[in-house]
Design an enzyme around this catalytic site. Structure first.
Site, PDB file in Angstrom:
ATOM      1  N   CYS A  13     -29.530   0.188 -14.826  1.00  0.00           N
ATOM      2  CA  CYS A  13     -28.760   1.433 -14.943  1.00  0.00           C
ATOM      3  C   CYS A  13     -27.908   1.631 -13.703  1.00  0.00           C
ATOM      4  O   CYS A  13     -27.947   0.829 -12.769  1.00  0.00           O
ATOM      5  CB  CYS A  13     -29.684   2.633 -15.156  1.00  0.00           C
ATOM      6  SG  CYS A  13     -30.663   3.072 -13.707  1.00  0.00           S
ATOM      7  N   ASP A 424      15.021   1.193  -9.260  1.00  0.00           N
ATOM      8  CA  ASP A 424      16.040   0.597  -8.406  1.00  0.00           C
ATOM      9  C   ASP A 424      17.083  -0.024  -9.336  1.00  0.00           C
ATOM     10  O   ASP A 424      16.746  -0.486 -10.429  1.00  0.00           O
ATOM     11  CB  ASP A 424      15.406  -0.478  -7.519  1.00  0.00           C
ATOM     12  CG  ASP A 424      16.445  -1.195  -6.690  1.00  0.00           C
ATOM     13  OD1 ASP A 424      17.206  -0.521  -5.986  1.00  0.00           O
ATOM     14  OD2 ASP A 424      16.500  -2.444  -6.768  1.00  0.00           O
ATOM     15  N   ASP A 629      12.405  -3.346  -1.745  1.00  0.00           N
ATOM     16  CA  ASP A 629      12.047  -1.973  -2.106  1.00  0.00           C
ATOM     17  C   ASP A 629      10.648  -1.597  -1.613  1.00  0.00           C
ATOM     18  O   ASP A 629      10.092  -0.582  -2.044  1.00  0.00           O
ATOM     19  CB  ASP A 629      12.097  -1.798  -3.627  1.00  0.00           C
ATOM     20  CG  ASP A 629      13.497  -2.016  -4.179  1.00  0.00           C
ATOM     21  OD1 ASP A 629      14.446  -1.447  -3.613  1.00  0.00           O
ATOM     22  OD2 ASP A 629      13.631  -2.765  -5.157  1.00  0.00           O
TER      23      ASP A 629
END
Length: 732
Positions: A13, A424, A629
């Protein structure tokens, strides 16, 4: 610092994962450690001077679990571990069913007052219940011990306590408690045995389902070829892929996988790159073109030079990114982790209070045991632990199948909140290369002659606009003569002589300097310039011959990409260093509003424009080519890089569109939204299940067996809901 992935076995678990994570984090030299319960893996950053892999494995084993180093290049080892676990659970479950069935039969016959002496004999039930409780159920006791020792109780404590209470209560009623003559003792051996059986069934189904969540990564790993056909000393030899070195010349025949990354030396073919880019159309390859390892050569033989091998290949990097994404945690998971951390102690307290109320306030000892056991059994935090990671694994895998590389779970979660996308212009909305868009001849000149004259003169030019004219002429199949007396005139154009005839190609000023009248096409020139195109004038023999317009052309898919985003309710902007006129022309072509055109923006100021929109409350995604960029990509909430510069893009963006197709962007956002819906559904039902189930159990409205069944299938339902993401279709 180094990174290492460990395959963890034996977790039952989310509390198990939290315990292992805490254990690893407490080791000296561990920078960070994360454990993914759904993936069954630990992801560790560590200082090799202070600790090592054996120390980590020993720490995990001391906590009661298994660990080994993940072989990132092999599907077989992980498959072997998974299949071994599933087989063990299946066999154990079958034995448990066989032993539990007589106990279930005894319970059913008791309900109808049917007496079967052997089935109802306490000694018989004890004999067949004990192996289930202490042999098959030993795993729960062992893990419960380790979890209590670590002061981090989990599901195993609840199962061990609940089944033990039912078992020993039955022993007391069957062998020590006095009962009236002619009556049968109240036995609950079937509850303890069937609870263990149902838990095992749940674990078996869960393990089987979890194996399906990582199918995408297995497909990627399976793409890696085993051998390469290398040409050495003039001979073709087959060698293991691991022994290929940079600089090797490799031959690949039709239908074969390309072994590693490289550049084509000889041959022409079409290559299927769909598993990496999601693009179904094969890509034509010729000498000089790059090829990617793992892609499939379709119809021609190629030889290429290896440029990247082993862990440096594009495929290896993609596999690494997807594996890290599948193992990362989304911010939304923090709530589930915090709840899981305190869940078991709270449940234990509720069970104790339930027992005390039934025993001392209501005065029903039997119901006190039954209700307390039901509370312990139904309140398993497995579903909480599986809710987020299973959806993340399927979502990132589905993205990879569609050419969308999502680098981490946080990016997947953030993408679904995006309401604004900034594109862009150059290389993103446009091709990034100038191309001839219009050829307008003057009177007495035809289009082909005008283009041939200009292209011949430009053959020796290195200017991008001149190269665009030459490329157009070659594509049109025109014959070009070599220029004589070529001269570049900076800022104006070029001059040359073609077959004894002087040619001028350049600006209006160049024409004016030669007293050449260009007024004939003034209206056409104004129209072209209004559209943001660069106009080049051509003259031959001192006479105006016409104009050729060149522009950075819009990609075919750009307008469709903007339309799809608008349908998703997302605003679109374009950012460029060009003037407003050029920006307006491009914006009009793709459907971006004039008010959303950000022109005259230098590369270093693009990040500022992103910040302005964020300051207005927008969640912004920046889409760029991943090279110049970078600041804007980093400043945005999500940086989305075009995968055409693959290795650079992988390092730059949060999400990478591997095929460079902008239409994939809407699919990425839609996938993010769908994944988050699944996560929220999983968390909702996991919380509701416990919020409803525990009170029902505490009020005695659920038998331990029904509680066990509900607990087992809650986890399976969460995994199954996540797996439904596999039916996700790209946005059309």
């Amino acid at each position: 610092m180094k990174k290492e992935n460990l395959v963890i076995t034996g977790m039952s678990c989310a509390s198990c994962a939290a315990r292992i994570e805490k254990t690893l984090q407490n080791l000296p030299g561990i920078e960070s450690a994360g454990v993914n319960f759904a993936a069954g893996k630990a992801y560790v950053d560590y200082d090799p001077k202070l600790t090592d892999i054996p120390a980590m494995i020993k720490a995990v084993e001391d906590t009661g679990y298994g660990a080994e180093v993940e072989d990132t290049g092999s599907v077989d080892r992980e498959k072997e571990i998974r299949e071994k676990e599933i087989k063990n659970l299946k066999n154990t479950f079958i034995v448990s069913v066989v032993l539990s069935l007589p106990l279930l039969a005894a319970m059913m016959t008791s309900l109808f007052n049917i007496a079967i002496p052997l089935l109802h004999a306490p000694w018989f039930q004890l004999v067949i219940a004990s192996p289930v409780q202490f042999v098959i159920g030993w795993r729960f006791y062992k893990k419960a011990y380790h979890s209590l020792k670590a002061k981090s109780p989990g599901m195993d404590v609840l199962v061990a306590m609940g089944t033990s209470a039912a078992y020993f209560f039955s022993v007391y009623n069957g062998f020590f408690k006095k009962i009236a003559a002619g009556s049968r003792p109240d036995l609950y051996f079937e509850a303890s045995a069937i609870i263990i059986t149902l838990v095992l069934l749940g674990k078996y189904l869960e393990a089987t389902a979890k194996g399906k969540t990582s199918e995408a990564i297995k497909k990627l790993i399976g793409l890696q070829p085993k051998h390469a056909r290398v040409i050495r000393d003039g001979k073709e030899i087959d060698i293991p892929i691991e022994t290929v070195i940079v600089g090797d010349t490799i031959l690949v025949r039709p239908g074969e996988k390309i072994a590693v990354d490289g550049h084509v030396v000889t041959g022409n073919s079409a290559v299927d790159e769909s598993m990496l880019t999601g693009e179904s159309i094969p890509v034509e390859k010729q000498p000089g073109d790059p090829v990617i390892g793992g892609t499939i050569n379709k119809n021609g033989s190629l030889t290429f030079t290896a440029t990247k091998v082993g862990k440096d290949t594009v495929l290896a990097n993609i596999i690494k990114v997807v594996q890290e994404a599948q193992g990362s945690k989304a911010p939304i998971q923090d709530l589930a982790d915090r709840v899981a951390g305190i869940f078991v102690p709270v449940v234990l307290l509720i069970a104790v209070v339930t027992f005390l109320i039934w025993m001392f306030f209501i005065g029903n000892g039997t119901m006190a045991i039954i209700a307390a056991v039901s509370v312990l059994v139904i309140a398993c935090p497995c579903a909480l632990g599986l809710a987020t990671p299973t959806a993340i694994m399927v979502g990132t895998g589905k993205g990879a199948e569609n050419g969308i590389l999502i680098k981490n779970a946080g990016s997947l979660e953030t993408a679904y909140k995006i309401d604004t996308v900034i594109f862009d212009k150059t290389g993103t909305i446009t091709t990034g290369e100038p191309a001839v868009t219009d050829i307008v001849p003057a009177a007495g000149m035809n289009t082909s002659d005008l283009l041939a004259a200009a292209a011949g003169a430009e053959k020796r030019s290195e200017h991008p606009l001149g190269e665009a004219i030459v490329r157009k002429a070659v594509d049109d199949g025109l014959s070009l003569h070599d220029p004589e007396n070529f001269s570049a005139l900076p800022g104006k154009g070029i001059s040359a002589v073609i077959q004894g005839r002087p040619i001028l190609v350049g600006t209006r000023d160049l024409m004016n300097a030669g007293n050449i009248d260009t007024g004939e096409l003034n209206e056409e020139v104004q129209r072209l310039e209004t559209e943001g195109k660069t106009v080049m004038y051509v003259a031959r023999d001192g006479v105006f011959s016409g104009v050729i317009a060149v522009a950075d052309t819009v990609k075919e898919e750009s307008r469709e990409a903007v339309r799809r985003l608008r349908e998703l309710g997302i605003e679109t902007y374009m950012i460029t260093g060009d003037n407003q006129r050029t920006a307006g022309a491009i914006g009009a072509q793709v459907g971006i509003e004039k008010t959303h055109l950000l022109a005259h923006v230098l590369p270093e100021h693009k990040a500022d424009e992103v910040g302005k929109l964020q300051g207005k409350g927008h969640r912004v995604a920046m889409v760029g080519d991943g090279i110049n960029d970078a600041p804007a990509l980093a400043a945005a909430d999500i940086g989305i890089a075009m995968g055409t510069g693959t290795d650079i893009a992988i390092e730059t963006g949060d999400i990478i569109l591997m095929n460079g197709n902008l239409k994939t962007l809407s699919t990425a956002i839609a996938l993010s939204r769908k994944t988050m819906v699944k996560i929220k559904q999983n968390l909702f039902w996991a919380f509701v299940y416990n919020a409803v189930g525990i009170p029902f159990a505490a009020f005695g409205l659920l038998s331990p067996i029904i509680a066990g069944a509900a607990m087992a299938f809650s986890s399976v339902s969460v995994v199954s809901n996540s797996l439904s993401l596999k039916r996700f279709k790209p946005v059309n």
